[in-house]
Design an enzyme around this catalytic site. Structure first.
Site, PDB file in Angstrom:
ATOM      1  N   ASP A  24       0.991  -1.156   0.029  1.00  0.00           N
ATOM      2  CA  ASP A  24       0.014   0.086   0.036  1.00  0.00           C
ATOM      3  C   ASP A  24       0.849   1.119  -0.092  1.00  0.00           C
ATOM      4  OD1 ASP A  24      -2.443   1.668   0.331  1.00  0.00           O
ATOM      5  OD2 ASP A  24      -1.869   1.846   2.530  1.00  0.00           O
ATOM      6  N   ASP A  82      -1.779  -0.652   6.217  1.00  0.00           N
ATOM      7  CA  ASP A  82      -1.849  -0.152   7.404  1.00  0.00           C
ATOM      8  C   ASP A  82      -3.341   0.268   7.732  1.00  0.00           C
ATOM      9  OD1 ASP A  82      -1.794   2.052   5.722  1.00  0.00           O
ATOM     10  OD2 ASP A  82      -1.207   3.403   7.404  1.00  0.00           O
ATOM     11  N   ASP A 106      -7.113  -1.788   3.310  1.00  0.00           N
ATOM     12  CA  ASP A 106      -6.338  -2.753   3.296  1.00  0.00           C
ATOM     13  C   ASP A 106      -6.660  -4.323   3.769  1.00  0.00           C
ATOM     14  OD1 ASP A 106      -4.394  -0.926   2.079  1.00  0.00           O
ATOM     15  OD2 ASP A 106      -3.711  -0.593   3.845  1.00  0.00           O
TER      16      ASP A 106
END
Length: 772
Positions: free
Chosen positions: A427, A659, A663
């Site tokens: 990410d 995080d 996600d």
């Protein structure tokens, strides 16, 4: 129905067979869903349905199997297990010293003075305390196993030494039985005594080594102080035990002291060393309102803090619990070991008996004596301990090494699987970047109505970008870029029904906007949010949100967007349902180690991908800066999951690193899921690994740790299996027809002790191994 998961200390286990017996007993209890028993930690990790069973019933089930499960009132299984281990180590030490004192003269007499008339009686006197007193535990445990029609390592030890001892007593008491038949009445008191001594030595060294493999948990627990200064209502302070601290208590932390609980600063200023938890070497400045974590160390200033999380709720306690549970989990390779262990002892007993029978049939003149020795030697040399310790000690060492490097691994399966990673999906926000976005420029916020609407909507969101906008709007003064003109506005204060712009010292008249409350609000994950205020529909979010509502980005707005995205800025738009009213450029600094970590992953042959909800230009700028060739932009949470699935369908072993809540779907789908420690709780709950540090180099370190741990497991299993495969036939006398060699039972006892110690010692090597 609520599921309860708890770890209990277990006593009485000595080998891999014991582990299986305890697991079988616990799994038979109604409501028990999962059981993992660990020989290295002497603990059982049990998950059960609340209401169908409880800890007392679990304890009784284990006791019925001739072991014991300890239920701690405080629930502190780590401390209880340490206490038991210390007591066991002390007891073993006393027995070992006493056995050595008696065994040394026993060996001297047995080897050099065996023909003296007083030799047999003296050896009996020396060996009896060793076998029947210091080795009593082996016979007691073997009897308990026999009552349940099972067998373990204690069965082998008790049978071998018991047979040797009783045979020697018979020969000493009734020597004529053999001399009348032309045979010498040999005694083997020294073999029985020395075997017990060697096994006690092996157990002692094994326990000491096992204590070393759990040093990571001890270090973590040692970060927490035992007492703390609590401030009373009248301002006086008193030192109290940490167990007495409650939420909202006021505490005083003096320079150099460890912080006892999680909380926030309410007074004073200082710097706090958080390296033991975060891995960041630079002390962090702490002023009023700053968070404090248990286990970190206050530097030079004095701080007053308010306790917010105490006991098991602190981050430090959660880390200890995670490491402990991970060390108690089983690697997939352990399933093979468990299958072997289930039949190991019965098979060894069968081989020992067959060896004796073969000697009695084909052994010639001394067939009976040599057959008996072969039986004793086979029973002694066989070692299920080494098999039982091979995997868990390596897992313990690996988990501990990870914790010391800021890598929390939730289970052994993830640790083992990480070495197979072929593709890793990162990410962007909070993973590659710092996750602390700040507004760099804003256009259109001199429009007070637009600014007020933006503040009202973003205040309802927990997204990092929304928080950055709110911080910007709450500032006492901020920059408004509108063409070439800069204006200064006052702070926006929002109440349920009004938003006030307070006057400023610059030529700006006081403005009050009487603003109706938000009557409709919808958060659109991956796009932004919509809200209705006083009948007007407002949109806050990315380009996709505007396009879905038929709003085009053209002219000067498009030029600003292009310029910002070329500088890796994220663009947030504000529209009133038909027209763009404002835009903001938000930048999130790339982590200093991101490019280095990604280069290390690529060098290891791992394909690196980046996914983000940001616009393509912004994503491209970040990807180029850190060396990522393949990236996806403007993706939704479902797109991230679909991308992971696509890679898996291509045969890739995929790791997902993220995080945020957005996600969590991809993390749940990935083969190896890694969460950044400063991310959302949901991401960390879903992920099987958590990086406490913000340093992305922890990812290649975790993969290196996985490879080294699995190599250790393979080495340990190789030595455990090869030892038994070679040792048992030699003990049975397979070399005798070729070179006349027969293995002495005393040497077999030493070899058995050495096999367990060597496996544990090999695992300890990981403590000093580098991960770079």
């Amino acid at each position: 129905m609520t599921q309860i998961k708890q770890t209990f200390p277990v006593t009485g286990m000595t080998c891999a067979s014991c582990v299986l017996h305890v697991e079988k007993a616990l799994k038979a209890e109604p409501g028990v869903e999962a059981v993992s028993v660990n020989l290295a930690t002497n603990t059982a990790q049990v998950s059960w349905q609340e209401g169908r069973t409880d800890s007392q019933h679990l304890q009784q089930a284990v006791r019925n199997a001739s072991y014991d499960l300890l239920v701690s009132d405080e629930g502190d299984a780590v401390a209880e297990a340490e206490k038991i281990q210390a007591e066991r180590l002390h007891g073993l030490k006393r027995k070992l010293i006493a056995s050595l004192v008696l065994s040394i003269p026993l060996v001297v007499i047995g080897m050099f003075l065996m023909h003296e008339p007083w030799a047999n009686l003296t050896m009996w006197a020396l060996s009896t305390p060793v076998v029947l007193l210091f080795g009593r535990q082996f016979f007691v445990n073997a009897w308990k196993q026999a009552k349940h029609r099972t067998a373990n390592m204690d069965t082998l030890v008790a049978l071998s030494t018991g047979v040797a001892y009783l045979f020697s007593v018979f020969n000493m008491a009734w020597p004529d039985f053999w001399t009348s038949r032309g045979l010498e009445p040999h005694v083997y008191f020294e073999a029985a005594g020395v075997i017990i001594t060697f096994i006690l030595l092996g157990k002692f060294l094994e326990e000491r080594a096992k204590a070393g493999t759990s040093s990571a948990i001890k270090k973590l627990m040692g970060l927490r102080p035992n007492t703390v200064l609590r401030e009373a209502a009248d301002g006086s302070t008193r030192e109290v035990p940490i167990a007495e601290i409650n939420v909202d208590d006021l505490l005083v932390v003096r320079p150099g002291e460890s912080i006892a609980v999680d909380g926030e600063v309410v007074g004073g200023e200082s710097y706090v060393d958080e390296s033991m938890l975060s891995g960041e070497p630079v002390p962090v400045a702490k002023t009023a309102g700053a968070p404090l974590l248990a286990g970190t160390i206050n530097q030079k200033g004095s701080l007053r803090m308010r306790a917010q999380k105490v006991g098991a709720a602190t981050l430090l306690a959660q880390i200890v619990r995670t490491v402990q549970e991970a060390q108690g989990s089983k690697a997939p390779v352990q399933k093979l070991v468990d299958k072997v262990a289930a039949v190991f002892v019965p098979v060894v007993m069968g081989i020992a008996l067959l060896s004796a029978i073969a000697w009695w049939i084909f052994g010639g003149e001394h067939a009976f004596t040599q057959g008996l020795l072969a039986l004793v030697t086979v029973l002694v040399i066989a070692c299920p301990c080494a098999l039982g310790l091979a995997t868990p000690t390596a897992i313990m060492a690996g988990m501990g090494k990870g914790a010391e490097n800021g890598i929390l691994i939730k289970d052994a399966e993830s640790l083992e699987r990480a070495r197979h990673i072929t593709a890793i999906v990162l990410d962007k926000t909070g993973t590659i970047t710092e996750g602390k976005p700040e507004v760099q420029e804003a256009i259109g916020l001199d429009d007070a109505e637009a600014a007020a609407a933006l503040h009202a909507i973003e205040s309802r969101s927990e997204h990092p970008l929304a928080e950055a906008v709110v911080r910007y709007l709450n500032a006492s003064e901020w920059r408004i870029v509108n063409g070439e003109r800069t204006t200064s506005l006052g702070t926006i204060h929002q109440s349920p029904t009004t938003i006030h712009h307070s006057p400023t010292t610059i030529h700006h008249s006081p403005t009050t906007i009487h603003h109706s409350p938000i009557t409709a609000f919808e958060s659109l994950t991956g796009k932004g949010a919509t809200a209705t205020i006083a009948g007007t529909t407002w949109l806050v979010g990315n380009r996709r949100l505007l396009e879905e509502h038929g709003i085009s980005i053209t002219g000067a707005w498009r030029e600003h967007e292009k310029r910002w995205q070329e500088h890796a800025h994220t663009v947030i738009w504000l529209a009133d349902g038909s027209n763009i009213r404002a835009a903001l450029a938000i930048a999130d600094r790339i982590k200093p180690t991101a490019a280095e970590a990604i280069a290390r992953l690529k060098k290891a042959g791992i394909k690196v991908y980046m996914q983000t909800g940001d616009a393509r230009r912004t994503a491209q700028a970040v990807a180029q800066a850190v060396g990522i060739d393949d990236f996806r932009s403007e993706v939704l949470p479902k797109d991230k999951r679909a991308f992971v699935e696509g890679l898996q369908q291509q045969g890739q072993v995929v790791a997902m690193v993220g995080d945020g809540i957005n996600d969590s779907e991809a993390l749940a789908k990935a083969d190896v899921s890694i969460a950044m420690g400063k991310g959302s709780d949901i991401a960390m709950d879903v992920a099987r690994m958590t990086l406490i540090s913000t340093d992305l180099n922890a990812i290649p370190r975790a993969i290196t740790l996985s490879r080294k741990t699995v190599n250790l497991i393979r080495q340990n299993l190789f030595w455990a299996f090869i030892y038994n495969i070679i040792g048992i036939p030699i003990a049975a006398g397979v070399l005798y027809p070729f070179n006349g060699f027969l293995l002495d039972p005393m040497i077999a006892g030493a070899a058995m002790a050495l096999s367990s110690v060597s496996v544990v010692s090999n695992s300890l090597r990981l403590r000093w191994a580098g991960l770079e």
